[in-house]
Motif scaffolding. Structure first.
Motif, PDB file in Angstrom:
ATOM      1  N   SER A  95       0.825  -1.207   0.000  1.00 41.78           N
ATOM      2  CA  SER A  95       0.000   0.000   0.000  1.00 41.78           C
ATOM      3  C   SER A  95       0.860   1.259   0.000  1.00 41.78           C
ATOM      4  O   SER A  95       0.338   2.362   0.042  1.00 41.78           O
TER       5      SER A  95
ATOM      6  N   ARG B 108      -1.397   4.593   0.197  1.00 42.87           N
ATOM      7  CA  ARG B 108      -2.813   4.606  -0.174  1.00 42.87           C
ATOM      8  C   ARG B 108      -3.733   4.807   1.023  1.00 42.87           C
ATOM      9  O   ARG B 108      -4.894   5.142   0.857  1.00 42.87           O
TER      10      ARG B 108
ATOM     11  N   PRO C 282      -4.644   8.777   0.737  1.00 38.90           N
ATOM     12  CA  PRO C 282      -4.626   8.767  -0.726  1.00 38.90           C
ATOM     13  C   PRO C 282      -4.512  10.115  -1.429  1.00 38.90           C
ATOM     14  O   PRO C 282      -4.193  10.162  -2.606  1.00 38.90           O
TER      15      PRO C 282
ATOM     16  N   VAL D 114      -3.666   4.025  -6.641  1.00 42.30           N
ATOM     17  CA  VAL D 114      -4.948   4.699  -6.424  1.00 42.30           C
ATOM     18  C   VAL D 114      -5.144   5.692  -7.574  1.00 42.30           C
ATOM     19  O   VAL D 114      -4.509   6.745  -7.593  1.00 42.30           O
TER      20      VAL D 114
ATOM     21  N   GLU E 177      -9.623   8.382  -4.917  1.00 40.94           N
ATOM     22  CA  GLU E 177      -8.992   8.454  -3.599  1.00 40.94           C
ATOM     23  C   GLU E 177      -9.992   8.222  -2.470  1.00 40.94           C
ATOM     24  O   GLU E 177      -9.674   7.554  -1.486  1.00 40.94           O
TER      25      GLU E 177
ATOM     26  N   HIS F 104     -10.505   4.923  -0.709  1.00 42.95           N
ATOM     27  CA  HIS F 104      -9.456   4.372   0.143  1.00 42.95           C
ATOM     28  C   HIS F 104      -9.399   5.036   1.509  1.00 42.95           C
ATOM     29  O   HIS F 104      -8.502   4.737   2.304  1.00 42.95           O
TER      30      HIS F 104
END
Length: 138
Positions: A3, A31, A34, A115, A120, A123
């Motif tokens: 991530s 992420r 994000p 992403v 965004e 997330h």
């Protein structure tokens, strides 16, 4: 899949003296946050002699590689062929670095793979963020 994306880069520190010193830096995207990216500098590359990390909007970086962007503490603009300037404004002064635009674009492409722009919000963990705020308030 991780991530977090971290990309080591070399940047040129613009000083009042005519020479520009090359220093290491790290671009980072997570992420779990994000909308943001960060650029960190190790202690030997800073005036304070401590690690320094600047967080700012990913969108600011996207815009700044093509057109001047930013009005606050972080400003980004294109400079010549394949260079991008990042300005970091603090009460202690302003730091300016040049970075290869191709490196910035590579980093942004990798972050978009993790992403995509406009996605965004999918997330964000608003429940966890709210719970943390409530814990911090007590």
């Amino acid at each position: 899949m991780s991530s977090v994306i971290e990309q080591a880069v070399q940047v040129r520190l613009v000083a009042s003296a005519p020479r520009m010193e090359s220093v290491p830096a790290t671009l980072r995207y997570d992420r779990r946050d994000p909308f943001a990216v960060s650029m960190s500098f190790p202690a030997p590359a800073t005036l304070e002699g401590t690690d320094v990390c600047w967080a700012f909007s990913r969108e600011l970086l996207v815009q700044g590689v093509d057109l001047p962007a930013g009005l606050g503490d972080v400003r980004v603009r294109p400079y010549g062929y394949d260079r991008t300037v990042l300005e970091f404004h603090a009460p202690e002064g302003t730091a300016m670095v040049h970075i290869r635009t191709s490196e910035v674009r590579r980093f942004l492409k990798r972050s978009q793979g993790l992403v995509p722009a406009g996605r965004e919000h999918l997330h964000l963990d608003l429940d966890a963020d709210l719970a943390q705020l409530m814990r911090d308030a007590h």
